[in-house]
Write a protein that holds these residues in place. Structure first.
Motif, PDB file in Angstrom:
ATOM      1  N   ALA A  43       5.148   8.719  13.990  1.00 59.25           N
ATOM      2  CA  ALA A  43       5.501   7.882  13.107  1.00 59.25           C
ATOM      3  C   ALA A  43       4.626   7.165  12.609  1.00 59.25           C
ATOM      4  N   ALA A  44       3.834   6.495  13.247  1.00 55.60           N
ATOM      5  CA  ALA A  44       2.658   5.345  12.907  1.00 55.60           C
ATOM      6  C   ALA A  44       1.589   6.122  12.150  1.00 55.60           C
ATOM      7  N   LEU A  45       1.344   7.614  12.708  1.00 57.08           N
ATOM      8  CA  LEU A  45       0.217   8.060  12.033  1.00 57.08           C
ATOM      9  C   LEU A  45       0.650   8.830  10.684  1.00 57.08           C
ATOM     10  N   GLY A  46       2.124   9.123  10.810  1.00 61.83           N
ATOM     11  CA  GLY A  46       2.455   9.607   9.429  1.00 61.83           C
ATOM     12  C   GLY A  46       2.663   8.595   8.322  1.00 61.83           C
ATOM     13  N   TRP A  47       2.979   7.506   8.801  1.00 59.47           N
ATOM     14  CA  TRP A  47       2.803   6.208   7.816  1.00 59.47           C
ATOM     15  C   TRP A  47       1.618   5.660   7.245  1.00 59.47           C
ATOM     16  N   TRP A  48       0.710   5.857   8.107  1.00 63.56           N
ATOM     17  CA  TRP A  48      -0.674   5.587   7.859  1.00 63.56           C
ATOM     18  C   TRP A  48      -1.302   6.734   6.739  1.00 63.56           C
ATOM     19  N   LEU A  49      -1.090   7.959   7.064  1.00 58.96           N
ATOM     20  CA  LEU A  49      -1.678   9.034   6.315  1.00 58.96           C
ATOM     21  C   LEU A  49      -0.766   9.135   4.930  1.00 58.96           C
ATOM     22  N   ARG A  50       0.450   9.362   5.108  1.00 58.38           N
ATOM     23  CA  ARG A  50       1.194   9.697   4.069  1.00 58.38           C
ATOM     24  C   ARG A  50       2.128   8.773   3.309  1.00 58.38           C
ATOM     25  N   GLY A  51       2.643   7.573   4.034  1.00 60.49           N
ATOM     26  CA  GLY A  51       3.298   6.574   3.682  1.00 60.49           C
ATOM     27  C   GLY A  51       4.453   6.308   4.592  1.00 60.49           C
ATOM     28  N   TRP A  52       5.415   5.545   4.055  1.00 59.52           N
ATOM     29  CA  TRP A  52       6.562   5.176   4.842  1.00 59.52           C
ATOM     30  C   TRP A  52       7.582   6.175   4.777  1.00 59.52           C
ATOM     31  N   LYS A  53       7.803   6.995   3.929  1.00 62.91           N
ATOM     32  CA  LYS A  53       8.765   8.100   3.753  1.00 62.91           C
ATOM     33  C   LYS A  53       8.451   9.130   4.775  1.00 62.91           C
ATOM     34  N   PHE A  54       7.285   9.436   4.925  1.00 65.08           N
ATOM     35  CA  PHE A  54       6.689  10.376   5.958  1.00 65.08           C
ATOM     36  C   PHE A  54       6.899  10.004   7.238  1.00 65.08           C
ATOM     37  N   GLY A  55       6.456   8.585   7.478  1.00 68.02           N
ATOM     38  CA  GLY A  55       6.695   8.122   9.001  1.00 68.02           C
ATOM     39  C   GLY A  55       8.251   8.153   9.245  1.00 68.02           C
ATOM     40  N   LEU A  56       9.164   7.801   8.250  1.00 69.09           N
ATOM     41  CA  LEU A  56      10.624   7.796   8.342  1.00 69.09           C
ATOM     42  C   LEU A  56      10.975   9.216   8.781  1.00 69.09           C
ATOM     43  N   GLY A  57      10.520  10.187   7.799  1.00 68.69           N
ATOM     44  CA  GLY A  57      10.903  11.502   8.110  1.00 68.69           C
ATOM     45  C   GLY A  57      10.595  11.996   9.538  1.00 68.69           C
TER      46      GLY A  57
END
Length: 103
Positions: A43-57
């Protein structure tokens, strides 16, 4: 197909061994920590790379996997999907470099 296997069969064996080694190695890495730690990391990696929506997904996706009680097969699935993604992500900077080098 028989001709390909007969003439370049060792190449296919090498590709198979490389892919299987990558999936097994990544699966071993993903099985080492607890599942909750992996959810937080992805989730942290997704948030950092693509944004909060990707991290939440990613959190929602891992919650669904956990809810379906597929935790034993999930690391293999993550490894199978992360290996090509890592290969594609590592090739992207090279693609940008190659595009900028046009003559």
């Amino acid at each position: 197909m028989d001709w390909l296997q007969g003439n370049i069969g060792p190449l296919f064996d090498a590709i198979d061994a490389l892919a299987q080694g990558a999936v097994d190695g990544l699966s071993a890495v993903l099985m080492w920590p607890a599942a909750l730690v992996m959810v937080v990391v992805f989730a942290a990696l997704g948030w950092w790379l693509r944004g909060w929506k990707f991290g939440l997904g990613s959190v929602i996706g891992f919650a669904v996997i956990d809810g379906l009680d597929r935790t034993l097969k999930a690391p293999w699935a993550r490894a199978s999907s992360c290996t090509p993604s890592a290969a594609a992500a590592s090739g992207r900077p090279f693609l940008h470099w190659a595009r900028s080098r046009r003559t």
